[in-house]
Structure formats: C-alpha cells, structure tokens
Write a protein that holds these residues in place. Structure first.
Motif, PDB file in Angstrom:
ATOM      1  N   UNK A 144       0.833  -1.200   0.000  1.00 51.49           N
ATOM      2  CA  UNK A 144       0.000   0.000   0.000  1.00 51.49           C
ATOM      3  C   UNK A 144       0.874   1.259   0.000  1.00 51.49           C
ATOM      4  N   UNK A 145       1.897   1.248   0.861  1.00 50.74           N
ATOM      5  CA  UNK A 145       2.798   2.407   0.918  1.00 50.74           C
ATOM      6  C   UNK A 145       3.517   2.636  -0.401  1.00 50.74           C
ATOM      7  N   UNK A 146       4.006   1.556  -1.004  1.00 49.97           N
ATOM      8  CA  UNK A 146       4.696   1.663  -2.295  1.00 49.97           C
ATOM      9  C   UNK A 146       3.767   2.202  -3.366  1.00 49.97           C
ATOM     10  N   UNK A 147       2.534   1.711  -3.372  1.00 47.90           N
ATOM     11  CA  UNK A 147       1.546   2.196  -4.341  1.00 47.90           C
ATOM     12  C   UNK A 147       1.280   3.677  -4.164  1.00 47.90           C
ATOM     13  N   UNK A 148       1.153   4.101  -2.905  1.00 46.65           N
ATOM     14  CA  UNK A 148       0.895   5.522  -2.624  1.00 46.65           C
ATOM     15  C   UNK A 148       2.037   6.393  -3.136  1.00 46.65           C
ATOM     16  N   UNK A 149       3.268   5.976  -2.828  1.00 43.45           N
ATOM     17  CA  UNK A 149       4.438   6.755  -3.262  1.00 43.45           C
ATOM     18  C   UNK A 149       4.533   6.776  -4.782  1.00 43.45           C
ATOM     19  N   UNK A 150       4.279   5.625  -5.415  1.00 40.88           N
ATOM     20  CA  UNK A 150       4.305   5.586  -6.882  1.00 40.88           C
ATOM     21  C   UNK A 150       3.240   6.478  -7.493  1.00 40.88           C
ATOM     22  N   UNK A 151       2.071   6.529  -6.847  1.00 37.87           N
ATOM     23  CA  UNK A 151       1.000   7.383  -7.356  1.00 37.87           C
ATOM     24  C   UNK A 151       1.443   8.836  -7.387  1.00 37.87           C
ATOM     25  N   UNK A 152       2.085   9.278  -6.300  1.00 38.83           N
ATOM     26  CA  UNK A 152       2.565  10.661  -6.223  1.00 38.83           C
ATOM     27  C   UNK A 152       3.658  10.908  -7.267  1.00 38.83           C
ATOM     28  N   UNK A 153       4.618   9.960  -7.349  1.00 33.65           N
ATOM     29  CA  UNK A 153       5.716  10.102  -8.312  1.00 33.65           C
ATOM     30  C   UNK A 153       5.215  10.131  -9.750  1.00 33.65           C
ATOM     31  N   UNK A 154       4.266   9.248 -10.061  1.00 34.03           N
ATOM     32  CA  UNK A 154       3.750   9.177 -11.434  1.00 34.03           C
ATOM     33  C   UNK A 154       3.010  10.459 -11.799  1.00 34.03           C
TER      34      UNK A 154
ATOM     35  N   UNK B  99       8.970   7.749  -7.785  1.00 38.25           N
ATOM     36  CA  UNK B  99       8.359   6.546  -8.360  1.00 38.25           C
ATOM     37  C   UNK B  99       9.236   5.318  -8.119  1.00 38.25           C
ATOM     38  N   UNK B 100      10.554   5.485  -8.318  1.00 39.32           N
ATOM     39  CA  UNK B 100      11.475   4.364  -8.136  1.00 39.32           C
ATOM     40  C   UNK B 100      11.476   3.845  -6.709  1.00 39.32           C
ATOM     41  N   UNK B 101      11.404   4.788  -5.748  1.00 40.05           N
ATOM     42  CA  UNK B 101      11.314   4.393  -4.338  1.00 40.05           C
ATOM     43  C   UNK B 101      10.048   3.566  -4.090  1.00 40.05           C
ATOM     44  N   UNK B 102       8.916   4.045  -4.626  1.00 40.24           N
ATOM     45  CA  UNK B 102       7.663   3.307  -4.474  1.00 40.24           C
ATOM     46  C   UNK B 102       7.703   1.963  -5.163  1.00 40.24           C
ATOM     47  N   UNK B 103       8.425   1.899  -6.284  1.00 35.39           N
ATOM     48  CA  UNK B 103       8.518   0.672  -7.077  1.00 35.39           C
ATOM     49  C   UNK B 103       9.203  -0.442  -6.276  1.00 35.39           C
TER      50      UNK B 103
END
Lengths: 199, 192
Positions: A144-154, B99-103
């Motif tokens: 869930x945390x990784x998805x949240x961070x990826x959402x922001x980054x994307x 994004x890479x960190x979340x990945x």
C-alpha cells in the motif's frame, strides 16, 4: 545462494510463502513456467507499435488511475472535480464522463488479458508474493505504501513505467529517459531498505 | 497506407475505446506471460537476482523503436501525428526518483499491479489501492505542488532533436547498448 530466484516463486513447487501455505495442494493444477522474457518484450513492443499506428498514442497505466480518482471525487464533490485542475483534466467529455477514456479501457483490457493468461497457464491462485522474512501483513503494508508513493511520483512525472518509460522511451522523448534513469537509480539506491521484504 | 489511423479519421471515439480494450488485453497477456504479475520476480531486478523487468522492458522499447523508425522511413507512419509526451526536466527527474522508491517498496508498477490483482494476488490489490490514494493525495496537494509540476518545461523534445543528430543514429546507439546490456544481464544472473 538464494533459493527463490529465477523461475522459483510461481512455478510448480508452489511458493511456500504464499499465504503461509505452500507446497502440493492436492488437485491444484501445475503452473506452467513463464515465457522467455525477450519474447514477451517483443510482444509488448508490437502492441505498443500497433497503438501508435492505430491511435497515434501509446500505452499507459497511471492515467487510468487519474481517471478513476476523478470519477470518484466528482461523484462526491462535483464542484471540486470541475475546478481543481488535476481532476478537471481527467473529467473527459461532459456527456460520456471520465471513464469513457482510452487508458481506462486499455487498463480494463490489461486486467482481463492478465487474468486470461494466468488462468490458461494454471497460475491463477490467491496469494501474496513476498520474500520469506516478512509477514503477510507487513508485505501488504509495504504494498500500500509503495503504491501511494508511486502514485505521487507518477503524477509529478506525468506518467509511469508504461506511459513514460515504454511509450515515451520508444519515441526517444528526453523527459521519458530522464524518468527511466531517475526511477531505476532511486530504486537501486533504496533497495537495501527493503531487502527484508524480498530476500 | 497512412497512419495513425485514428488521426486521419479512419474510425471514431467508440472504435478507439474498443481498440484500447483489445490492445490492453494483449498487453496484459504478455505482462503476465513474462512473469511481471509477480512482485518477487520484479523486485529481483533491484537485487540483481532476476533481470526479467529489464529484459522485457528493453526488448519492448527496442522493438517499438525499430518499428517506428522503419514505418516512418517508409512513409507509412506520420511520426509528427504520434503524441510525444512533453518534457519537464525537474518534475520528471524528481517524480521518477519518487516513483522508483515506491517501485522497490511495492514491488509492482501501476500496470503490473493490475495484472497481479486480477490474477489473485492480494499484494497487487494493495498496490492498486495505494496508487488510487497516492493520486488522490497528489491532486489534493496540487496547489502546493503546482510550481514544481510546471517547472523547467522543454516542450515535446527527443534525444536526437536535442543532440542534433539524425534519429537513425540514436536508434542504432540504443539498439547497440541494449544488445550489450542483454549480454551483461545474462552474465549477472548466472553469477547471482
């Protein structure tokens, strides 16, 4: 040294870490091995090329999430969805709504195609993919945390691995290659923090 | 023949959505076949134990790149009509790093999380849920982030355009680098 590399996690010897129970469920169909990754890549490349030829645009994923969030917010707070730009940009056609969108339909296709492939290969089964040293709950929290961070980054980068890395990468877009380099550099730099989750 | 077909009016918006569904279906099929619905396999990329992500991604990029190059050289594809994502240097570097960190934390990217979720993986479902929440959080914080989001715009630019070299030269270089990297990937995996 590591038992769980290569083909191991999802092949015949059912992963001992999936939901805690593993090996030899009686009657479970044997999962077939994955396709050669280069062949899978060529297949994806041809799909992307077909998208360029047919539509004049590529593939994507995070855009579909943006549309879904815009649809959700507009059903609760329509005024906000109309006025705040990152929602408004995904509200689509007034009459057809935010979900009548190229990437939304493409992602629906992705989920169906993935499921069909897994089912035909005997890989459709409930479980959690993770390393042996992390609990199920821990892995789900990381997910869930990784998805949240990826959402922001994307959102910040205007795309993800599909829309930027694949699509923009294949068109030699400068920003897309910057995205690829930054994403992989950060992932490698951060990987020691998550070693316990995966190995 | 002339393409993109949609851009020259060969079919309408409903047709486009059907093509999206069909192309997505094949995309999802190959993602799953390649093993990219499996977070453990994806994460192996970052511990150099399983380079499937790299192999799939770069063979896809090389395939499309060669296709785009030859189709446009033969005059079958009007490259200027294909949407080229605009470049914003700072937000794309920063967003890429986030994004890479979340990945590596989530083990799946947005597209592959949909495949993992639809093939029964609970962790895939949680990445999907996280993505939705992350997009929502970004949108709500947009007034604060807007400055960064719009910083350093360069328009729709390509590597050959910026370097001032012919498109074909960069295509050749990318293919050459990819072939070398594929060899290196095999060597790394054999060592792991």
């Amino acid at each position: 040294m590591l038992p769980a590399v290569g083909a191991a996690p999802a092949t015949a010897a059912a992963p001992p870490d999936a939901e805690g129970h593993g090996a030899a469920r009686p009657g479970a169909r044997e999962a077939r091995p994955y396709m050669n990754p280069y062949l899978a890549g060529v297949g994806i490349g041809l799909v992307l090329l077909a998208a360029f030829v047919i539509m004049g645009r590529g593939l994507g994923a995070s855009g579909a999430f943006s549309s879904a969030v815009a649809a959700g917010v507009s059903s609760i707070a329509p005024e906000r969805a109309r006025t705040l730009e990152p929602y408004a940009a995904y509200m689509g056609d007034e009459r057809r709504g935010p979900l009548a969108d190229w990437l939304v339909f493409e992602i629906v296709g992705v989920t169906i195609g993935g499921a069909l492939s897994a089912w035909l290969a005997g890989r459709m089964r409930r479980g959690i993919d993770k390393g042996p040293r992390v609990s199920n709950g821990g892995r789900l929290a990381y997910a869930f945390g990784g998805g949240t961070i990826m959402g922001i980054g994307a959102k910040l980068a205007r795309g993800c691995t599909s829309g930027q890395a694949l699509t923009g990468g294949a068109l030699l877009s400068v920003g897309s290659w910057l995205f690829i380099l930054a994403a992989f550099a950060a992932a490698y730099a951060a990987s020691p923090l998550f070693r316990k989750e995966w190995t | 023949m002339n393409a993109p077909l949609y851009e020259i009016g060969a079919f309408g918006d409903t047709g486009a959505l059907l093509f999206a569904l069909g192309l997505g279906l094949v995309f999802g099929w190959f993602l799953e076949r390649g093993g990219l619905g499996n977070a453990t396999k994806l994460a192996g990329q970052f511990y150099l134990t399983d380079l499937t992500v790299f192999k799939v991604m770069f063979s896809a990029i090389v395939t499309t790149l060669l296709g785009v190059y030859w189709l446009s050289k033969l005059g079958w594809l009007e490259l200027p009509l294909v949407f080229l994502p605009p470049t914003y240097v700072l937000p794309q570097l920063l967003g890429g790093a986030v994004f890479g960190l979340g990945f590596v934390m989530g083990g799946l990217c947005p597209g592959t999380s949909c495949v993992a979720a639809s093939t029964g993986k609970t962790d895939g479902l949680m990445v999907v849920a996280g993505m939705l929440f992350g997009v929502f959080a970004f949108n709500e914080a947009f007034p604060l982030l807007e400055g960064v989001y719009r910083a350093t715009p360069m328009g729709s630019v390509t590597i050959p355009g910026v370097l001032g070299v012919p498109f074909g030269v960069v295509v050749f270089a990318v293919v050459a680098i990819a072939l070398g990297a594929f060899r290196a990937a095999g060597w790394l995996e054999a060592r792991a």
